[in-house]
Design an enzyme around this catalytic site. Structure first.
Site, short mmCIF file in Angstrom:
data_model
loop_
_atom_site.label_atom_id
_atom_site.label_comp_id
_atom_site.label_asym_id
_atom_site.label_seq_id
_atom_site.Cartn_x
_atom_site.Cartn_y
_atom_site.Cartn_z
N ASP A 23 0.88 -1.17 0.00
CA ASP A 23 0.00 0.00 0.00
C ASP A 23 0.91 1.22 0.00
O ASP A 23 1.55 1.53 1.00
CB ASP A 23 -0.89 -0.02 1.26
CG ASP A 23 -1.70 1.27 1.43
OD1 ASP A 23 -1.66 2.14 0.53
OD2 ASP A 23 -2.38 1.40 2.47
N LYS A 87 2.77 11.36 -3.40
CA LYS A 87 1.75 10.65 -4.17
C LYS A 87 0.79 11.62 -4.87
O LYS A 87 0.28 11.34 -5.94
CB LYS A 87 0.98 9.72 -3.23
CG LYS A 87 -0.05 8.84 -3.91
CD LYS A 87 -0.65 7.88 -2.90
CE LYS A 87 -1.76 7.02 -3.46
NZ LYS A 87 -2.28 6.11 -2.42
N GLU A 187 -7.19 0.50 -4.54
CA GLU A 187 -7.22 0.40 -3.08
C GLU A 187 -8.55 -0.16 -2.56
O GLU A 187 -8.55 -1.07 -1.72
CB GLU A 187 -6.91 1.77 -2.46
CG GLU A 187 -5.44 2.14 -2.64
CD GLU A 187 -5.15 3.63 -2.46
OE1 GLU A 187 -6.04 4.36 -1.98
OE2 GLU A 187 -4.04 4.06 -2.79
N ASP A 211 -12.89 5.49 2.56
CA ASP A 211 -11.46 5.56 2.91
C ASP A 211 -11.09 6.97 3.36
O ASP A 211 -10.99 7.89 2.54
CB ASP A 211 -10.63 5.14 1.69
CG ASP A 211 -9.12 5.09 1.99
OD1 ASP A 211 -8.69 5.63 3.03
OD2 ASP A 211 -8.38 4.52 1.16
P1 ADP Z 1 -3.09 7.32 3.96
O1 ADP Z 1 -3.97 6.30 3.35
O2 ADP Z 1 -3.45 8.72 3.53
O3 ADP Z 1 -1.64 7.04 3.76
P2 ADP Z 1 -3.65 6.28 6.65
O4 ADP Z 1 -4.75 5.37 6.30
O5 ADP Z 1 -2.40 5.66 7.12
O6 ADP Z 1 -3.35 7.36 5.53
O7 ADP Z 1 -4.22 7.26 7.80
C1 ADP Z 1 -3.42 8.15 8.48
C2 ADP Z 1 -4.30 8.99 9.36
O8 ADP Z 1 -4.97 8.17 10.33
C3 ADP Z 1 -3.51 10.04 10.13
O9 ADP Z 1 -4.16 11.29 10.05
C4 ADP Z 1 -3.57 9.49 11.57
O10 ADP Z 1 -3.52 10.53 12.53
C5 ADP Z 1 -4.92 8.83 11.58
N1 ADP Z 1 -5.08 7.86 12.69
C6 ADP Z 1 -4.32 6.78 12.96
N2 ADP Z 1 -4.75 6.16 14.08
C7 ADP Z 1 -5.82 6.87 14.53
C8 ADP Z 1 -6.71 6.76 15.66
N3 ADP Z 1 -6.55 5.81 16.57
N4 ADP Z 1 -7.69 7.67 15.79
C9 ADP Z 1 -7.84 8.66 14.90
N5 ADP Z 1 -7.04 8.83 13.82
C10 ADP Z 1 -6.04 7.95 13.64
MG MG Z 2 -4.60 4.78 2.29
#
Ligand code: ADP
Ligand code: MG
Length: 617
Positions: A23, A87, A187, A211
């Protein structure tokens, strides 16, 4: 001789080469694989560290690229050399992103607004493809370190809304990182796979994948039929995500605790506050109150306040869901499953709001920031041939089409289209009384069939005598799940038909396939020119033919003078057709058209006049 490898980490024999799932996220990236023993997908991580690698590249003074958590530490202190969200730049020109130029705290080159963007750090320039390759390389290294075996093959995910250029850019990034990207999958498709959706034969369901990541939000409506995922619609906001939740908390603290400008000018302090905000957000997913200390002050926020702060943002995502449903021509009750993806869906208010909107429980058992990578690993396992029960979610590697006038390639099924697939188009004859039509089937990306690969050819014969343009020949392509292409041609007025079966990929090696794709990029400009010329010629020839026919039939309606001007315009066009200048051909075609149009109108008028005579009013 078969190669047998031993996986040092697990001690088990490894008959097949490992194919990992990746991913490549805007905020975080990670790598997953099917565990050789448990057969379950797992995200790879070093002992007691996170599986998530922040998608951030920091360049030190020497120009070394440092990726992940280490790079993140420089985000606020050295914004010029710390590249996040690469990205978002994939396959984009400066024009595409200029409205958001402020978002990027580093230097995005803006002197050439049309070409693909580059990022500048010191006196070095990096393309988004290179930046992504650094992240992929880091993931690959990690995996090899953990597994103690080379990792060279991967399935990589991209957002459903990524276009061909962005998908190709992702592939190129893989290549640069030394990874052979066997498949690019969407995705939302990967997330569904992780929940086992689409893995059962004969399954037919409509789902929504919601998402909410760090900086982006998207919702996709998917139709799953017999292992085939079709994206019915996507919607979202590419600048809405968990970062905005953090931001809302920072704003709240600034207001409530009267933090001074001075304190905020201090880079380290500002960064600390943002990190505290993210910590608060995460804590409030499980607690009702968050308390901390910052710069000697006590800071706190309750869950209720947090929820009131983000409610407008969550409402925005609901509006996107409504739009997606509308675009898919569906209503809430058509959606049978809802899959939650992205770290930000951990926020209870988000989950509750979505569940209430769709009026059913959501899928949230799989770790939302790993779910996409886990699904990619499942797809990788299918590709490795380890999961024989599952239909291969395959796509066509090269476009399929037929030859039309002037040797042009007319694509019926584009490259990367899902398999099985069907497509059809109507053609007609260009000579009066034409009784046969040759159907030549080609595979490839070039505009002229002579540059592509001929797969088959057959004749549709026995078309009853009709004027040119009258027969309706429907050519249909049907690719079955095994990748076998069936081409059928049917003249709809008479019902005569003919068909043939071909194996499109037969005899093509990966290297040849790649060469064909590379050529299509190399020659794209030339091809466009040739296509324009061929099209101009075809049009010119057509109007010449029509005019000739017209003159033969209606000579009596045209004066001698008109006949002379027409003849000279025809001659001029004929001359132009022998040259390589499409503009000249266009011009001469237009001139002849301008002269002959009034004749045609006159003949029409006469025809109407004659018709009118028959009807006495
Ligand atoms: P992306 O797909 O954009 O790479 P992710 O799916 O990894 O991103 O999501 C990252 C986001 O999720 C960040 O803003 C992070 O702060 C948030 N996040 C991670 N864990 C938690 C949680 N327990 N509660 C709320 N937000 C969270
Ligand atoms: Mg993502």
């Amino acid at each position: 001789m078969a190669k047998i490898a031993i996986n040092i980490a697990t001690g088990s024999l490894q008959k097949e080469e490992i194919i990992v799932g990746i991913d490549l996220g805007t905020t975080n990236s990670l790598i997953a694989m099917i565990h050789p023993e448990s057969k379950q997908p797992i995200a790879l991580k070093e002992h007691d560290s996170s599986s998530l690698v922040p998608s951030i590249v920091y360049f030190d003074e020497m120009g070394n690229a440092i990726v992940g958590e280490e790079a993140r530490k420089h985000l606020e202190t050295e914004p010029q050399r710390t590249i996040f969200s690469a990205k978002r730049l994939m396959g984009k020109s400066y024009n595409d992103i200029k409205d958001r130029a402020n978002f990027f705290a580093y230097k995005v080159i803006d002197d050439d607004t049309e070409s693909l963007v580059k990022v500048q750090v010191d006196n070095k320039f990096y393309s988004p493809v290179e930046l992504s390759s650094f992240i992929l390389k880091e993931l690959k290294n990690r995996a090899e370190h953990i597994l103690k075996t080379p990792v060279t093959k991967a399935v990589v995910t991209v957002p459903a809304y990524f276009n061909d250029t962005q998908r190709q850019a992702t592939r190129d990034a893989g290549k640069l990182a030394g990874l052979d990207i066997l498949r690019i999958i969407n995705e939302p498709t990967a997330a569904s796979l992780a929940y086992g959706l689409g893995l059962k034969k004969g399954e037919n369901t409509t789902i929504a994948v919601y998402d909410l990541g760090g900086g982006t939000f998207d919702v996709s409506i998917l139709q799953i039929t017999d292992g085939i995922f079709e994206v019915l619609s996507t919607n979202g906001d590419t600048y809405l995500g968990g970062d905005d939740f953090d931001h809302a908390i920072v704003e709240y603290w600034l207001k409530e605790w009267e933090i001074t400008e001075e304190e905020l000018q201090h880079n380290k302090l500002a960064q600390g506050l943002r990190l505290k905000a993210e910590e608060a957000k995460k804590a409030l997913s499980f607690n009702d109150l968050y308390e901390t200390e910052w710069n000697g002050d006590k800071l706190s926020i309750t869950k209720a306040v947090f929820e009131s702060l983000i409610q407008p943002l969550v409402d925005k995502t609901i509006q996107c869901c409504k739009n997606a449903l509308k675009d898919a021509d569906l209503t809430i009750k058509d959606i049978e499953n809802i899959v939650m993806v992205g770290g930000s869906t951990r926020v209870p208010l988000v989950k509750e709001t979505i569940s209430t909107f769709f009026n059913r429980p959501v899928f949230d058992k799989v770790n939302p920031d790993e779910v996409v990578a886990l699904g990619a690993a499942i797809q990788a396992d299918v590709l490795a041939g380890n999961n024989k029960d599952v239909l291969l979610l395959d796509v066509t590697p090269l476009s399929l089409g037929i030859e039309t006038m002037g040797g042009l390639m007319d694509v019926l099924i584009p490259r990367n289209a899902k398999i099985p697939n069907k497509a059809g188009r109507q053609y007609t004859t260009h000579i009066d009384g034409q009784s046969g039509m040759r159907i030549s089937v080609y595979q490839g990306e070039r505009d002229m069939v002579k540059d592509n690969r001929k797969l088959a050819e057959f004749n549709l014969s026995g078309i009853p005598g009709m004027p040119a343009g009258f027969p309706k020949v429907e050519v249909s392509f049907l690719i079955n799940a095994d990748g076998i292409l069936m081409v059928k041609a049917k003249e709809l007025r008479s019902g005569i038909e003919q068909s043939i079966e071909v194996k499109p990929q037969y005899g093509l090696t990966d290297a040849e396939l790649e060469q064909m794709l590379m050529d299509s990029i190399t020659y794209a400009k030339d091809d466009m020119k040739t296509r324009a010329l061929v099209e101009a010629r075809t049009e010119g020839e057509q109007i010449l033919g029509v005019t000739e026919k017209f003159l033969a039939k209606n000579a009596s309606l045209i004066s001698k003078e008109e006949l002379l001007t027409t003849a000279s315009a025809m001659q001029a066009l004929q001359m132009a057709l022998t040259m390589e200048d499409k503009d000249l051909i266009h011009q001469k075609t237009e001139e002849l058209n301008d002269i002959s149009r009034p004749f045609a109108e006159r003949v029409m008028d006469d025809a109407i006049a004659i018709a009118m005579k028959g009807y006495k009013i």
